[in-house]
Design a protein around this motif. Structure first.
Motif, short mmCIF file in Angstrom:
data_model
loop_
_atom_site.label_atom_id
_atom_site.label_comp_id
_atom_site.label_asym_id
_atom_site.label_seq_id
_atom_site.Cartn_x
_atom_site.Cartn_y
_atom_site.Cartn_z
N LYS A 31 0.83 -1.21 0.00
CA LYS A 31 0.00 0.00 0.00
C LYS A 31 0.86 1.25 0.00
N SER A 32 1.88 1.26 0.83
CA SER A 32 2.71 2.46 0.95
C SER A 32 3.61 2.70 -0.26
N SER A 33 4.00 1.62 -0.94
CA SER A 33 4.85 1.79 -2.12
C SER A 33 4.04 1.86 -3.41
N LYS A 34 2.72 1.76 -3.29
CA LYS A 34 1.80 1.86 -4.43
C LYS A 34 2.15 0.86 -5.54
N LYS A 35 2.50 -0.34 -5.13
CA LYS A 35 2.82 -1.35 -6.14
C LYS A 35 1.57 -2.10 -6.59
N GLU A 36 1.72 -2.87 -7.62
CA GLU A 36 0.60 -3.65 -8.15
C GLU A 36 0.33 -4.85 -7.26
N PHE A 37 -0.94 -5.16 -7.07
CA PHE A 37 -1.34 -6.33 -6.28
C PHE A 37 -1.10 -7.58 -7.12
N LYS A 105 -13.50 -8.56 1.05
CA LYS A 105 -13.48 -7.19 0.53
C LYS A 105 -12.34 -7.00 -0.48
N HIS A 106 -11.22 -7.65 -0.23
CA HIS A 106 -10.10 -7.49 -1.17
C HIS A 106 -10.44 -8.11 -2.53
N LYS A 107 -11.23 -9.20 -2.52
CA LYS A 107 -11.61 -9.84 -3.78
C LYS A 107 -12.53 -8.95 -4.60
N LYS A 108 -13.34 -8.15 -3.93
CA LYS A 108 -14.29 -7.28 -4.63
C LYS A 108 -13.68 -5.95 -5.03
N ALA A 109 -12.53 -5.63 -4.46
CA ALA A 109 -11.89 -4.34 -4.75
C ALA A 109 -11.36 -4.33 -6.18
N THR A 110 -11.38 -3.16 -6.78
CA THR A 110 -10.95 -3.05 -8.18
C THR A 110 -9.57 -2.42 -8.32
N THR A 111 -9.13 -1.66 -7.33
CA THR A 111 -7.81 -1.02 -7.43
C THR A 111 -6.81 -1.74 -6.53
N ASN A 112 -5.55 -1.60 -6.88
CA ASN A 112 -4.49 -2.22 -6.08
C ASN A 112 -4.48 -1.66 -4.66
N ALA A 114 -6.94 -0.40 -2.95
CA ALA A 114 -8.09 -0.89 -2.19
C ALA A 114 -7.87 -2.33 -1.73
N LYS A 115 -7.23 -3.14 -2.56
CA LYS A 115 -6.95 -4.53 -2.18
C LYS A 115 -5.99 -4.57 -1.00
N PHE A 116 -4.89 -3.84 -1.12
CA PHE A 116 -3.92 -3.79 -0.02
C PHE A 116 -4.55 -3.20 1.23
N ASN A 117 -5.38 -2.18 1.05
CA ASN A 117 -6.02 -1.51 2.18
C ASN A 117 -6.95 -2.45 2.93
N SER A 118 -7.74 -3.23 2.21
CA SER A 118 -8.67 -4.17 2.85
C SER A 118 -7.92 -5.19 3.69
N ILE A 119 -6.86 -5.72 3.11
CA ILE A 119 -6.08 -6.72 3.86
C ILE A 119 -5.40 -6.08 5.04
N PHE A 120 -4.80 -4.92 4.84
CA PHE A 120 -4.09 -4.27 5.93
C PHE A 120 -5.02 -3.94 7.10
N ILE A 121 -6.16 -3.34 6.81
CA ILE A 121 -7.05 -2.91 7.89
C ILE A 121 -7.69 -4.10 8.61
N PHE A 122 -8.30 -5.01 7.87
CA PHE A 122 -9.03 -6.09 8.52
C PHE A 122 -8.11 -7.15 9.11
N TYR A 123 -7.05 -7.51 8.40
CA TYR A 123 -6.10 -8.46 8.96
C TYR A 123 -5.39 -7.84 10.17
N GLY A 124 -5.09 -6.53 10.06
CA GLY A 124 -4.43 -5.84 11.17
C GLY A 124 -5.31 -5.79 12.41
N LEU A 125 -6.60 -5.48 12.24
CA LEU A 125 -7.52 -5.49 13.38
C LEU A 125 -7.64 -6.90 13.97
#
Length: 140
Positions: A31-37, A105-112, A114-125
């Motif tokens: 997410k922070s390096s804005k790389k492709e998922f 949520k990451h499976k439904k996300a369309t941008t890289n 958003a995918k990283f964000n879903s995993i980071f937030i929910f897995y982190g919690l």
């Protein structure tokens, strides 16, 4: 049988935690390096998901085959009993639900991002909840 399941639950916890931490760190870096998922990122998150679900199944088996029996209401005043019989299972089930939601949520996300964000937030919690209710006295 109880001792075998208990040892397996304790041992698998290390694997599940390491995979979960790896998935959270990987998603943060992506997410922070804005790389492709990439497929590699998907597999890391999937392994974290699978490991935590296996841990849940083992924990539920352990909970129901325990020779200690269910704790009475009076014993719940003791913090160790309350942690083992109520807080640890309940909070960890909630954590694994959050991890599963993050995967969905990451499976439904369309941008890289958003995918990283879903995993980071929910897995982190989920990771924070799991770490908050580990029986640390039994581990060390």
């Amino acid at each position: 049988m109880y001792n075998i399941v208990q040892k397996f639950h304790s041992g698998w916890a290390y694997i599940a935690l390491l995979l979960l931490i790896f998935a959270v760190v990987n998603s943060f870096l992506g997410k922070s390096s804005k790389k492709e998922f990439a497929p590699k990122d998907r597999k890391i998150a999937l392994f974290g998901l699978i490991a935590t679900h296996i841990q849940l199944v083992i924990g539920l088996i352990l909970y129901f085959v325990s020779p200690l029996g269910s704790a009475s209401i009076g014993q719940m005043a003791e913090s160790d009993v309350r942690l083992t019989w109520l807080e640890h299972p309940l909070v960890n089930v909630i954590a694994i639900v959050l991890i599963t939601v993050g995967w969905s949520k990451h499976k439904k996300a369309t941008t890289n991002e958003a995918k990283f964000n879903s995993i980071f937030i929910f897995y982190g919690l989920g990771l924070l909840l799991i770490l908050s209710r580990l029986p640390w006295k039994l581990w060390f």
